[in-house]
Scaffold this active site. Sequence first.
Site, PDB file in Angstrom:
ATOM      1  N   CYS A  35       4.399   9.229   0.193  1.00  0.00           N
ATOM      2  CA  CYS A  35       3.012   9.654   0.056  1.00  0.00           C
ATOM      3  C   CYS A  35       2.936  10.646  -1.100  1.00  0.00           C
ATOM      4  CB  CYS A  35       2.550  10.296   1.364  1.00  0.00           C
ATOM      5  SG  CYS A  35       0.916  10.990   1.225  1.00  0.00           S
ATOM      6  N   ASN A  58       9.619   4.084   3.300  1.00  0.00           N
ATOM      7  CA  ASN A  58       9.586   3.645   4.705  1.00  0.00           C
ATOM      8  C   ASN A  58      10.898   2.978   5.070  1.00  0.00           C
ATOM      9  OD1 ASN A  58       6.521   3.548   5.769  1.00  0.00           O
ATOM     10  ND2 ASN A  58       6.602   3.288   3.557  1.00  0.00           N
ATOM     11  N   HIS A  75       5.879   4.480  12.648  1.00  0.00           N
ATOM     12  CA  HIS A  75       5.883   4.386  11.185  1.00  0.00           C
ATOM     13  C   HIS A  75       6.873   5.443  10.678  1.00  0.00           C
ATOM     14  CE1 HIS A  75       3.420   3.956   7.295  1.00  0.00           C
ATOM     15  NE2 HIS A  75       4.074   5.096   7.072  1.00  0.00           N
ATOM     16  N   HIS A 127       9.471   7.060   7.911  1.00  0.00           N
ATOM     17  CA  HIS A 127      10.072   7.185   6.581  1.00  0.00           C
ATOM     18  C   HIS A 127      11.549   7.559   6.768  1.00  0.00           C
ATOM     19  CE1 HIS A 127       6.481   6.774   3.958  1.00  0.00           C
ATOM     20  NE2 HIS A 127       5.887   6.921   5.130  1.00  0.00           N
ATOM     21  N   ARG A 163       0.834  -1.224   0.000  1.00  0.00           N
ATOM     22  CA  ARG A 163       0.000   0.000   0.000  1.00  0.00           C
ATOM     23  C   ARG A 163       0.864   1.267   0.000  1.00  0.00           C
ATOM     24  NH1 ARG A 163      -0.468   4.608   2.756  1.00  0.00           N
ATOM     25  NH2 ARG A 163      -0.126   3.500   4.698  1.00  0.00           N
ATOM     26  N   ASP A 164       1.503   1.548   1.119  1.00  0.00           N
ATOM     27  CA  ASP A 164       2.323   2.763   1.209  1.00  0.00           C
ATOM     28  C   ASP A 164       3.472   2.695   0.208  1.00  0.00           C
ATOM     29  OD1 ASP A 164       3.263   5.149   2.141  1.00  0.00           O
ATOM     30  OD2 ASP A 164       3.670   4.504   4.182  1.00  0.00           O
TER      31      ASP A 164
END
Length: 319
Positions: A257, A266, A224, A226, A32-33
């Site tokens: 994003c 990430n 989370h 990055h 997803r990300d």
Amino acid sequence: MRRNILPRLQGVLKRKFSRVTSTVRIVEVGPRDGLQNERSIVPAAVKVDFINQLSRTGLKCIEVTSFVSPKWVPQMGDNAEVFQAIEKVPGISYPVLVPNVKGLESAMKVGVKEIAVFTSASEGFSQKNTNGSIQQVINRTKDVINVAKDHSIKIRGYISCVVGCPYDGYVKPSAVAKLCETLLSLGCYEISLGDTIGVGTTNLMKDMLKAVLVVAPSDKLGIHCHDTYGQALVNVCTALESGITVVDSAVSGLGGCPYAKGASGNVATEDLVYMLQGLGVRTDVDLNSLIEVGQFISKTINKPTNSKVNSALFKNLNP
Ligand SMILES: CC(C)(COP(=O)([O-])OP(=O)([O-])OC[C@H]1O[C@@H](n2cnc3c(N)ncnc32)[C@H](O)[C@@H]1OP(=O)([O-])[O-])[C@@H](O)C(=O)NCCC(=O)NCCSC(=O)C[C@@](C)(O)CC(=O)[O-]
């Protein structure tokens, strides 16, 4: 005579991080990300293959897609097709990101059992990412949570920009704490604290976590990070020292994003697992299998891996 320093080094690390947990739950966000920001559309069949491979690495939670507006994120427009096609391995959860009731309804139609709702601690990012103020997004999220609860769907919450925002700059720890309290009271079982643009440093993380831990116990939090400024692993360690035991990561260090320009991927799952192994922390994830999946996705989307561990180990295994 050269002495093997590894056992001694591991002893030192264990003492230094003696407050660190013995197990960590990894939330893999690569599909997803990791892929949402890819310009060329990755075919659904590739995404399905990627997720099925991840399911065989020992990971227990894989965020597979998002049911957001395809006008905003075209890459995730195949959400229903991907979710339906993946193998659902018992014992693994496959959450999806959901911004509104429309997204939730589409997700429920294909049998989604867990969702992630997302908010931002900064007004600028909230507007750019979700076309609404923080309060408007909370109201929208409340509606999503109410419907999800009625259908016994598990709800995870994200807070973006927990230390810095690409539009507003520094973000106050009190703003993150307030939002965290709200999301937990609405019914999220866990809140993932996102350093969306990877600007966090040890001290910024510590300040933010100190404020959040006043309103939320560490077992309701995840981190989370990055890796834009190369601080992701250090920031993960800071979170582990604060008692957090859930870490989001993306194989190959994929990600970013679309509404946070310049932010890199990430923390790489391979790098995270290697670091945790060095600390004697259990993840149940097989590093060699991860290396293979990381190689697969990097080659398929034609991008070099962002994982230092993957580069190093792959070279060693294939001299
Ligand atoms: C929130 C909205 C929907 C508001 O977007 P909006 O434009 O204000 O919504 P709207 O209700 O006015 O709808 C506009 C159009 O989109 C459609 N639409 C509306 N919703 C949906 C839906 N769910 N599924 C399918 N279609 C949808 C809707 O039907 C309509 O279509 P039209 O009538 O024009 O043909 C939009 O801004 C959006 O989708 N934003 C998502 C952006 C995004 O996905 N960003 C990346 C994920 S967040 C992230 O990466 C950070 C995180 C989580 O990883 C943590 C971190 O690192 O910080």
